[in-house]
Design a protein around this motif. Structure first.
Motif, PDB file in Angstrom:
ATOM      1  N   GLU A  43     -53.625 -76.342  71.217  1.00 28.69           N
ATOM      2  CA  GLU A  43     -52.836 -77.402  71.864  1.00 28.69           C
ATOM      3  C   GLU A  43     -51.960 -78.154  70.871  1.00 28.69           C
ATOM      4  OE1 GLU A  43     -54.977 -78.961  75.741  1.00 28.69           O
ATOM      5  OE2 GLU A  43     -56.262 -79.316  74.009  1.00 28.69           O
ATOM      6  N   LEU A  44     -51.359 -77.416  69.955  1.00 28.46           N
ATOM      7  CA  LEU A  44     -50.426 -78.039  69.020  1.00 28.46           C
ATOM      8  C   LEU A  44     -49.201 -78.591  69.731  1.00 28.46           C
ATOM      9  CD1 LEU A  44     -50.529 -75.461  66.075  1.00 28.46           C
ATOM     10  CD2 LEU A  44     -51.642 -77.692  66.159  1.00 28.46           C
ATOM     11  N   ASP A  45     -48.901 -78.071  70.940  1.00 29.48           N
ATOM     12  CA  ASP A  45     -47.740 -78.557  71.687  1.00 29.48           C
ATOM     13  C   ASP A  45     -47.877 -80.035  72.046  1.00 29.48           C
ATOM     14  OD1 ASP A  45     -49.719 -77.050  73.535  1.00 29.48           O
ATOM     15  OD2 ASP A  45     -48.704 -78.407  74.910  1.00 29.48           O
ATOM     16  N   LYS A  46     -49.096 -80.586  71.970  1.00 32.40           N
ATOM     17  CA  LYS A  46     -49.271 -82.006  72.266  1.00 32.40           C
ATOM     18  C   LYS A  46     -48.813 -82.896  71.119  1.00 32.40           C
ATOM     19  CE  LYS A  46     -52.709 -81.644  75.897  1.00 32.40           C
ATOM     20  NZ  LYS A  46     -54.017 -82.073  76.415  1.00 32.40           N
ATOM     21  N   LEU A  47     -48.348 -82.280  70.035  1.00 24.77           N
ATOM     22  CA  LEU A  47     -47.661 -83.055  68.997  1.00 24.77           C
ATOM     23  C   LEU A  47     -46.303 -83.529  69.495  1.00 24.77           C
ATOM     24  CD1 LEU A  47     -48.481 -80.825  65.895  1.00 24.77           C
ATOM     25  CD2 LEU A  47     -49.328 -83.139  66.290  1.00 24.77           C
ATOM     26  N   VAL A  48     -45.787 -82.888  70.548  1.00 30.07           N
ATOM     27  CA  VAL A  48     -44.519 -83.298  71.158  1.00 30.07           C
ATOM     28  C   VAL A  48     -44.837 -84.287  72.273  1.00 30.07           C
ATOM     29  CG1 VAL A  48     -42.440 -82.531  72.351  1.00 30.07           C
ATOM     30  CG2 VAL A  48     -43.528 -81.046  70.653  1.00 30.07           C
ATOM     31  N   PRO A  49     -44.441 -85.552  72.153  1.00 33.49           N
ATOM     32  CA  PRO A  49     -44.780 -86.550  73.176  1.00 33.49           C
ATOM     33  C   PRO A  49     -43.954 -86.352  74.440  1.00 33.49           C
ATOM     34  CG  PRO A  49     -43.433 -87.546  71.457  1.00 33.49           C
ATOM     35  CD  PRO A  49     -43.699 -86.133  71.022  1.00 33.49           C
ATOM     36  N   LEU A  50     -44.619 -85.930  75.512  1.00 30.78           N
ATOM     37  CA  LEU A  50     -43.934 -85.718  76.791  1.00 30.78           C
ATOM     38  C   LEU A  50     -44.248 -86.812  77.798  1.00 30.78           C
ATOM     39  CD1 LEU A  50     -44.417 -81.860  77.250  1.00 30.78           C
ATOM     40  CD2 LEU A  50     -42.558 -83.091  76.122  1.00 30.78           C
ATOM     41  N   VAL A  59     -43.805 -83.206  84.710  1.00 34.89           N
ATOM     42  CA  VAL A  59     -42.374 -83.209  85.029  1.00 34.89           C
ATOM     43  C   VAL A  59     -41.590 -82.571  83.884  1.00 34.89           C
ATOM     44  CG1 VAL A  59     -40.382 -84.660  85.559  1.00 34.89           C
ATOM     45  CG2 VAL A  59     -42.631 -85.260  86.460  1.00 34.89           C
ATOM     46  N   ASN A  60     -41.918 -82.973  82.663  1.00 36.82           N
ATOM     47  CA  ASN A  60     -41.244 -82.386  81.501  1.00 36.82           C
ATOM     48  C   ASN A  60     -41.671 -80.945  81.272  1.00 36.82           C
ATOM     49  OD1 ASN A  60     -39.497 -84.402  80.436  1.00 36.82           O
ATOM     50  ND2 ASN A  60     -41.257 -85.549  79.686  1.00 36.82           N
ATOM     51  N   LYS A  61     -42.969 -80.685  81.411  1.00 35.64           N
ATOM     52  CA  LYS A  61     -43.517 -79.369  81.075  1.00 35.64           C
ATOM     53  C   LYS A  61     -43.047 -78.275  82.029  1.00 35.64           C
ATOM     54  CE  LYS A  61     -47.973 -77.174  80.043  1.00 35.64           C
ATOM     55  NZ  LYS A  61     -49.438 -77.405  79.928  1.00 35.64           N
ATOM     56  N   TYR A  62     -43.008 -78.583  83.328  1.00 38.41           N
ATOM     57  CA  TYR A  62     -42.744 -77.541  84.321  1.00 38.41           C
ATOM     58  C   TYR A  62     -41.342 -77.601  84.928  1.00 38.41           C
ATOM     59  CZ  TYR A  62     -47.795 -77.007  84.014  1.00 38.41           C
ATOM     60  OH  TYR A  62     -49.069 -76.813  83.551  1.00 38.41           O
ATOM     61  N   PHE A  63     -40.591 -78.644  84.590  1.00 37.05           N
ATOM     62  CA  PHE A  63     -39.243 -78.727  85.163  1.00 37.05           C
ATOM     63  C   PHE A  63     -38.170 -78.928  84.096  1.00 37.05           C
ATOM     64  CE2 PHE A  63     -35.927 -81.617  87.014  1.00 37.05           C
ATOM     65  CZ  PHE A  63     -35.194 -80.595  87.599  1.00 37.05           C
ATOM     66  N   ILE A  64     -38.203 -80.063  83.395  1.00 33.92           N
ATOM     67  CA  ILE A  64     -37.117 -80.398  82.475  1.00 33.92           C
ATOM     68  C   ILE A  64     -37.015 -79.391  81.329  1.00 33.92           C
ATOM     69  CG2 ILE A  64     -36.160 -82.158  80.959  1.00 33.92           C
ATOM     70  CD1 ILE A  64     -36.110 -82.951  83.883  1.00 33.92           C
ATOM     71  N   ILE A  65     -38.129 -79.112  80.652  1.00 33.83           N
ATOM     72  CA  ILE A  65     -38.088 -78.207  79.496  1.00 33.83           C
ATOM     73  C   ILE A  65     -37.672 -76.790  79.888  1.00 33.83           C
ATOM     74  CG2 ILE A  65     -39.522 -77.098  77.730  1.00 33.83           C
ATOM     75  CD1 ILE A  65     -40.959 -79.716  77.346  1.00 33.83           C
ATOM     76  N   ILE A 114     -38.807 -88.826  87.053  1.00 34.37           N
ATOM     77  CA  ILE A 114     -37.891 -87.972  86.295  1.00 34.37           C
ATOM     78  C   ILE A 114     -37.170 -88.789  85.223  1.00 34.37           C
ATOM     79  CG2 ILE A 114     -35.785 -86.588  86.449  1.00 34.37           C
ATOM     80  CD1 ILE A 114     -36.740 -85.550  89.085  1.00 34.37           C
ATOM     81  N   LEU A 115     -36.757 -89.994  85.567  1.00 32.57           N
ATOM     82  CA  LEU A 115     -36.055 -90.840  84.602  1.00 32.57           C
ATOM     83  C   LEU A 115     -36.976 -91.217  83.437  1.00 32.57           C
ATOM     84  CD1 LEU A 115     -34.083 -93.199  87.031  1.00 32.57           C
ATOM     85  CD2 LEU A 115     -33.279 -91.149  85.878  1.00 32.57           C
ATOM     86  N   PHE A 116     -38.217 -91.567  83.747  1.00 31.98           N
ATOM     87  CA  PHE A 116     -39.172 -91.912  82.688  1.00 31.98           C
ATOM     88  C   PHE A 116     -39.509 -90.686  81.837  1.00 31.98           C
ATOM     89  CE2 PHE A 116     -40.640 -95.666  85.366  1.00 31.98           C
ATOM     90  CZ  PHE A 116     -40.066 -96.584  84.520  1.00 31.98           C
ATOM     91  N   ALA A 117     -39.624 -89.522  82.477  1.00 32.96           N
ATOM     92  CA  ALA A 117     -39.921 -88.293  81.732  1.00 32.96           C
ATOM     93  C   ALA A 117     -38.802 -87.981  80.742  1.00 32.96           C
ATOM     94  CB  ALA A 117     -40.123 -87.136  82.704  1.00 32.96           C
ATOM     95  N   LEU A 118     -37.562 -88.125  81.181  1.00 29.69           N
ATOM     96  CA  LEU A 118     -36.427 -87.887  80.291  1.00 29.69           C
ATOM     97  C   LEU A 118     -36.387 -88.919  79.165  1.00 29.69           C
ATOM     98  CD1 LEU A 118     -33.722 -87.034  82.958  1.00 29.69           C
ATOM     99  CD2 LEU A 118     -34.641 -85.472  81.255  1.00 29.69           C
TER     100      LEU A 118
END
Length: 642
Positions: free
Chosen positions: A352-359, A367-373, A466-470
């Motif tokens: 789970e090194l991807d959790k170093l990226v704050p989403l 929202v970020n993981k399955y849509f925005i990214i 969505i706005l908060f995720a971005l």
């Protein structure tokens, strides 16, 4: 008398024998000189010991101790080392040498002093001011050491000892060997992956039975690293710089990034990571760490943000059959790259090194993981201009949210065409004490016409995730780092159009020493739109005091929120706001408000079945009106008595 005479003669003879024996066995001049040197050496050793003791108590300058040590003979210094370090004594002196390991992605220097990683440079990236991107370099910026206890209870730290490099044929591996006499030694083995950011690291002892304490079944390790400032904007980089750690088979946590913090962790850990905004050094155990203490300290030095320290333990096989194995990840916080290290692993073994990226928080992360990214990555594969990618992403988001936007605009239109009737109700009930009647009549009008003030707010609330995720993703999106667009040189940080070097009270602490152009544009457009929106959505109802000022205050607050943040984020909000303004004007043009009013009038004629909620609401309003009427009557009675 005769007996006394014999006694005296006996003592004289004994004395004479002792004198002759001493004279015959007296040392020659060379022996006397050696003896004197030995005595002098003992005196100097004792003097040095006393100086060291005084230095510990009275902080005697180290130069005094160095002077004394330099004056001692080599044999005495060697005796001191053996007394202090035992089997480790030969490794206490040496010359520091470096071995360079490199692949296409990074260059690492391993030092013979301590056998540790001395520096790390990522070849593909540079700092914001175009310097080589070095995560750490030198003893002042990082350290790594094991605490070893010998069988004779000598305690040393490996960062004080000199290792012997045993280089391999290639430039991607090396063994650092700590000799402990005879066939006994400890190896630090480093192997750099060919085209990756991973470094394999293992610790193995050979012949250590009888050398180290027989109770040795674990190694105590201390790891320290300073976080350099690598990006423009110290405040926001510091906000996203922290000490992260993952529990074995559990979640990822971090120390508080906003202040000095420390944590004593009893549970086992899988990895410990020193994280900058866009790059990390992560120490991963093949097994686990235990009895861990983590510390994070804020730094005020110009080139550094924080200092991280981890004191931990790992299991160790004294027989040398099983080495202790680790991995280092030294590379970018790139979400998709970090996810690849979990491919093919069971969920309970995922790093789970991807959790170093704050989403964002848990409800925002999907929202970020399955849509925005995924959308961002898909566009990035076909388009190189990230300004255009953000523009297209904004269009896609607004297209998906268009049904909600349409519902909100339609609700505003209904309220707008009913405005004359609402104003008539206000004229019918103008007094303050008639507020309940005025409110009830207005709500009754909306209910019969099929309009609701809440139907315009609800769609906007559904847009907020969505706005908060971005807001969470854009400032830490590695893909935006050092990507330029128009006047912005780096979409991951601010785009200053005006800068100053002096401190302005309150302003500098909130805005920084600059003004960002994209942020200024967002603020101006938002102010204009707020004025237009208030005029357009005015329903004729009496507004709450200060509501108008609040509508202007919120856009101004965006200037403080976004001035030091990502220019890509401000650009996204600017495009999104311009799209919203365009849709609003288009809606006014295409919607026939006269026909809409006729439809609302037709709705009034239809019988309305009140829901349970509306019935309860009306009952609550009736009881509130009755209570208000009683209070008014009581005040009137008291006034007449006076």
């Amino acid at each position: 008398m005769s007996a006394d005479k014999n006694t005296v003669i006996g003592f004289i003879l004994i004395g004479l024998v002792l004198f002759v024996f001493g004279w015959l066995n007296r040392p020659d001049p060379a022996q006397q000189e050696a003896r004197q040197r030995y005595l002098d050496s003992l005196a100097q050793v004792e003097y040095a010991r006393q100086l060291e003791e005084q230095a510990g108590k009275a902080a005697l300058p180290a130069a005094a101790l160095d002077t004394v040590q330099a004056a001692l003979p080599d044999s005495v210094r060697e005796a001191q080392r053996i007394q202090a370090y035992g089997v480790f004594a030969p490794a206490t002196e040496g010359t520091e040498a470096f071995v360079t390991l490199e692949n296409d992605r990074m260059e690492l220097k391993i030092t013979s002093k301590g056998g540790r990683i001395y520096s790390a440079r990522l070849k593909e990236y540079r700092t914001f001011d175009e310097r080589p991107l070095i995560l750490f370099d030198g003893e002042s910026e990082s350290s790594f050491g094991l605490t070893l206890v010998s069988a004779t209870n000598r305690v040393v730290n490996t960062d004080e000892l000199y290792f012997t490099p045993l280089e391999s044929a290639d430039s991607r591996s090396v063994v650092m060997r700590l000799a402990m006499g005879g066939e006994s030694y400890m190896d630090f083995r480093y192997t750099l992956s060919p085209d990756d950011y991973l470094l394999q690291f293992s610790i193995q002892g050979v012949g250590l039975n009888g050398i180290l304490s027989p109770n040795t079944n674990s190694l105590d390790i201390r790891w320290r690293q300073k976080a350099r400032q690598l990006e423009q904007g110290r405040k926001y980089e510091n906000q996203y710089t922290g000490l992260y750690y993952k529990y074995a088979s559990d979640d990822v946590e971090s120390l508080n990034a906003g202040k000095d913090d420390e944590e004593q962790i009893g549970n086992r850990l899988k990895w410990i990571g020193c994280k900058n905004k866009f790059f990390s050094t992560v120490w991963i155990a093949d097994d686990s760490f235990f009895a861990t203490r983590l510390q994070s300290k804020q730094l005020t030095e110009p080139d550094y943000l924080k200092e991280f320290t981890a004191t931990t333990s790992v299991a160790f096989d004294l027989t040398g059959r099983d080495p202790v194995s680790f991995r280092y990840y030294i590379g970018p916080n790139q979400y998709q790259l970090l996810r690849t290290y979990d491919e093919g692993l069971p969920s309970d073994q995922a790093l789970e090194l991807d959790k170093l990226v704050p989403l964002g928080m848990k409800f925002l992360r999907p929202v970020n993981k399955y849509f925005i990214i995924p959308v961002f990555d898909f566009l990035g594969k076909h388009i190189s201009n990230y300004g255009l990618i953000i523009f297209l992403l904004t269009l896609i988001v607004n297209i998906i949210l268009f049904p909600l936007t349409y519902k909100s605009l339609m609700s505003s239109a209904r309220m707008r065409v009913l405005r004359p009737q609402v104003e008539a109700i206000s004229a019918k009930y103008p007094k303050q004490e008639q507020a309940m009647e005025r409110q009830k009549a207005t709500m009754d009008l909306y209910s019969r016409a099929g309009a609701s003030p809440m139907s315009g707010c609800l769609p906007m609330l559904l847009k907020m995730p969505i706005l908060f995720a971005l807001y969470q993703l854009f400032p830490t999106s590695f893909e935006l780092r050092q990507k330029s667009f128009l006047w912005a040189k780096d979409l991951s940080t601010f785009d200053p159009v005006i800068t100053w070097d002096f401190n302005i009270p309150f302003i500098s602490s909130m805005l920084g020493n600059h003004l960002s152009l994209f942020c200024l544009l967002v603020t101006v457009v938002n102010l204009v739109y707020s004025k237009f929106s208030m005029d357009m959505t005015n329903t004729g109802q009496q507004q709450m005091p200060g509501m108008k000022m609040m509508m202007y205050f919120m856009p101004l607050m965006m200037l403080f929120f976004f001035n030091q943040s990502s220019s890509g984020l401000s650009y996204y909000f600017l495009v999104s706001m311009l799209i919203t303004i365009g849709l609003t004007f288009s809606f006014r043009f295409f919607v026939n408000e006269k026909e809409l009013l006729l439809k609302l009038e037709e709705n009034k004629k239809k019988p309305k079945k009140k829901s349970g909620f509306m019935q309860r609401l009306e009952e609550a309003q009736r009881m509130q009106q009755e209570q208000l009427r009683k209070q008014q009557q009581q005040r009137a009675g008291q006034h007449r008595k006076r």
